[in-house]
Design a protein around this motif. Structure first.
Motif: not given
Length: 81
Positions: A16, A70, A73-74, A77
């Motif tokens: 990002d 997604a 984000r994964e 994390e």
């Protein structure tokens, strides 16, 4: 006429913090000039709008462009876990 466009990349390149206005030396090509004017510099990569991309192929599989967020984000994390 619809022409499928597949993007292939390793997932670590999906993040990002993309800066399209910044370039490294390996992303530039300088055209030599014949006089004292500075050389013309052009980016040696292009940006394809997501709406033109049919799918993104990574080591995680073939993803629709909408799933890249997604995946980012994964991966983030997993880094913090």
């Amino acid at each position: 006429r619809h022409v499928p466009v597949l993007v292939t990349c390793e997932a670590y390149k999906c993040h990002d913090r993309v800066r399209l206005d910044a370039a490294d030396a390996n992303e530039l090509f300088e055209f030599p000039s014949s006089d004292d004017t500075p050389p013309l510099t052009h980016l040696t990569y292009d940006v394809t709008p997501a709406s033109y991309v049919s799918a993104v192929a990574t080591e995680h599989g073939l993803l629709p462009p909408s799933a890249v967020a997604a995946l980012i984000r994964e991966l983030a994390e997993k880094e913090t876990a």
